[in-house]
Design a protein around this motif. Sequence first.
Motif, mmCIF file in Angstrom:
data_model
loop_
_atom_site.group_PDB
_atom_site.id
_atom_site.type_symbol
_atom_site.label_atom_id
_atom_site.label_comp_id
_atom_site.label_asym_id
_atom_site.label_seq_id
_atom_site.Cartn_x
_atom_site.Cartn_y
_atom_site.Cartn_z
ATOM 1 N N THR A 112 -6.504 -2.680 2.016
ATOM 2 C CA THR A 112 -6.044 -3.133 0.880
ATOM 3 C C THR A 112 -4.584 -3.613 1.152
ATOM 4 O O THR A 112 -4.209 -4.531 0.425
ATOM 5 C CB THR A 112 -6.126 -1.991 -0.324
ATOM 6 O OG1 THR A 112 -7.520 -1.737 -0.377
ATOM 7 C CG2 THR A 112 -5.691 -2.560 -1.555
ATOM 8 N N PHE A 246 -9.396 -6.287 -1.282
ATOM 9 C CA PHE A 246 -8.829 -5.458 -2.236
ATOM 10 C C PHE A 246 -9.736 -4.247 -2.753
ATOM 11 O O PHE A 246 -10.848 -4.588 -3.151
ATOM 12 C CB PHE A 246 -8.259 -6.161 -3.462
ATOM 13 C CG PHE A 246 -6.905 -6.757 -3.364
ATOM 14 C CD1 PHE A 246 -5.730 -6.096 -3.462
ATOM 15 C CD2 PHE A 246 -7.038 -8.049 -3.057
ATOM 16 C CE1 PHE A 246 -4.698 -6.740 -3.456
ATOM 17 C CE2 PHE A 246 -6.016 -8.911 -2.825
ATOM 18 C CZ PHE A 246 -4.416 -8.165 -2.951
ATOM 19 N N ASP A 247 -9.466 -2.986 -2.697
ATOM 20 C CA ASP A 247 -10.059 -1.880 -2.931
ATOM 21 C C ASP A 247 -9.428 -1.474 -4.316
ATOM 22 O O ASP A 247 -8.344 -1.030 -4.306
ATOM 23 C CB ASP A 247 -10.102 -0.661 -2.084
ATOM 24 C CG ASP A 247 -10.908 0.624 -2.830
ATOM 25 O OD1 ASP A 247 -12.178 0.470 -2.841
ATOM 26 O OD2 ASP A 247 -10.292 1.329 -3.433
ATOM 27 N N PHE A 251 -5.895 0.013 -4.619
ATOM 28 C CA PHE A 251 -4.727 -0.871 -5.045
ATOM 29 C C PHE A 251 -3.949 -0.288 -6.176
ATOM 30 O O PHE A 251 -2.874 -0.107 -6.137
ATOM 31 C CB PHE A 251 -5.264 -2.161 -5.201
ATOM 32 C CG PHE A 251 -4.186 -3.210 -5.548
ATOM 33 C CD1 PHE A 251 -3.365 -3.564 -4.578
ATOM 34 C CD2 PHE A 251 -4.058 -3.726 -6.932
ATOM 35 C CE1 PHE A 251 -2.317 -4.463 -4.996
ATOM 36 C CE2 PHE A 251 -3.024 -4.775 -7.239
ATOM 37 C CZ PHE A 251 -2.247 -4.936 -6.287
#
Length: 464
Positions: A112, A246-247, A251
Motif C-alpha cells: 500500500t 491500495f489496501d 491505507f
Amino acid sequence: MEANTEITQKQTENVIGKENKIVTGVIWQQLLLFFFPILFGTFFQQLYNAADAVIVGRFVGKEALSAVGGGTGTLIQLLVGFFVGLSSGATVIISQYYGAKRAEMVGYAVHTSIAFSLVAGIGMMIVGVTVAPWALRAMSTPEDILGPSTTYIRIYFLGVIGNLIYNMGAGILRAVGDSKRPLYFLIASCLTNIVLDIAFVIGLHMGVAGAALATILSQALSAVLVLWVLMRTKDMHRLELRKIRFDGRMFHRIIRIGLPAGLQSVMYTSSNILIQSSVNALGTDTVAAWTAYSKIDSLFWMIVNAFGISITTFVGQNYGAGKMDRVHKGVRTCMGITAGATVLLSVILYNYASICYQLFTTDAQVVVIGEQILHFLVPTYFTYIAIEILSGTLRGIGDSWLPMIICCLGICVLRVVWILTAVPLKNDILTIVFSYPLTWTVTSIAFIVYYVFFSRLKIVGRKR
C-alpha cells in the motif's frame, strides 16, 4: 491463496528465529547503531542540494545560488515534506507489526505504501510544474532570480517521483531495523549528483537547469536501488510488483497516523514561506546569505531528525512488543544523547562561521550577513530538542494528532503572529529569525508538559 499463506508462515518463522536487537539489546547502543546510518544518510541527502548550491554559487553567481535555495527550497519542502510526513504513518505501522511479528499485515502495509508513493508522485509533479511560477511571485522573489528559480523548480518536480519512492522505501527498511542500506544508496546517488553537477553546470554550462537535472537523475538512482533491495529480501517486508495496490483498511491506518505529521510539515513550511517572503524583501544579498545558512543549518537538522527517526522506530517496535520500560528508558537516553550532540555542533558552527560561509560564496557582503544570522541562531538550537524527540516518541505509538496541534499553535501560529506584528516595527534579518528560538522554546515547554502529564504513552505506562 495457499501459496501466499505458506510464504507468510515461512517469513514469520524466519523472523521468530532471529533476535531483534531493537527490543532486546542495550538501549543506548541500539539507538546509536540506528542513529549513525540515518545521520550519514541524511547528510548525503542534504548534500544533494548543498552540492547544487556550492557549485552554482561558486561557478555561476549569487543569483544562481539564490535560485537553487531560497523560495525554491521552501516550496519543495512544502510538498515533499507533506508526503514524508504522511509516509511516517507507514513507518510506524510497519515497525509495530514487525515488532509483533505479524507478517501478513507488514505485507499489506508495504505494498500500500509503494502504491501511495506512485500516485502521490504523479500528483505532486503536476502541481509543482504548474503552480511554481505563481508561488514564487507570491513569495516576493526578486526579479533577477525569478527566471532561474522557476526553471530549477519545474525540472525538480518533473523527477520528484524518484524522491518519494526512495523516502518511502527507506522508511520501510528503517521500520524493520535496517538503516544501513538506505545510507549506502544515498552515498551512491549523492556521488552521482556531484559528478553530474560538475558535468552539467561546469562542463556544459547549463546553469541551474543542470543542477536540477543532476538532482533528479541521482534521486532516481536511489529509488531504483531501494526497490531492488525490497524485492530481493526474504523477510516479511518483501515487495512484489504484482501486489502493489491500495489496501483500504491499511491505507486508512497509515493516513490516520501520518496525516498529522504531514499537516505539521505543511504548517512548518507555510510559516517558513512567510519568513522567506520577509527575507526576500531585504534583497538578493540577504536571500543568498539565508540560502547558504539553510545549508549550514542543515547539519543540526540532520542530527536532530536522525535521533527523531531513531526514537520513532525504537518506540514503535518496543511498543508493539509490549516492552514499556524500554520505551521510557529509550526516550530519556535519546534526549540526553541529542542534547550532547547539539551542544558540540553549536560550538563548532559558532566558532567557524566565516569558513562555513566561504564554502558557498566569495561575496563579502553575503558572508557578513550570513555570519550575523548564524551567530544569532546557533546558540538557540538546544531549545528545539524536546520537540523532535518527544514528537517522534509519541508518533511511534500512533499518538500524532495532539502533538500536531501543539506544533500548529506553538510554532506555526505564534511564528506568523511574530512576523506580522514585530517585523513591520523593525524590518531587519535578526527580527525575522528571532521567530525561531521564540517558537521553539514555547513549543518545547508545551511538549514536555503534555508528555509528562497527559500523553497516552504516560497513561499506558502508569497502568502497567
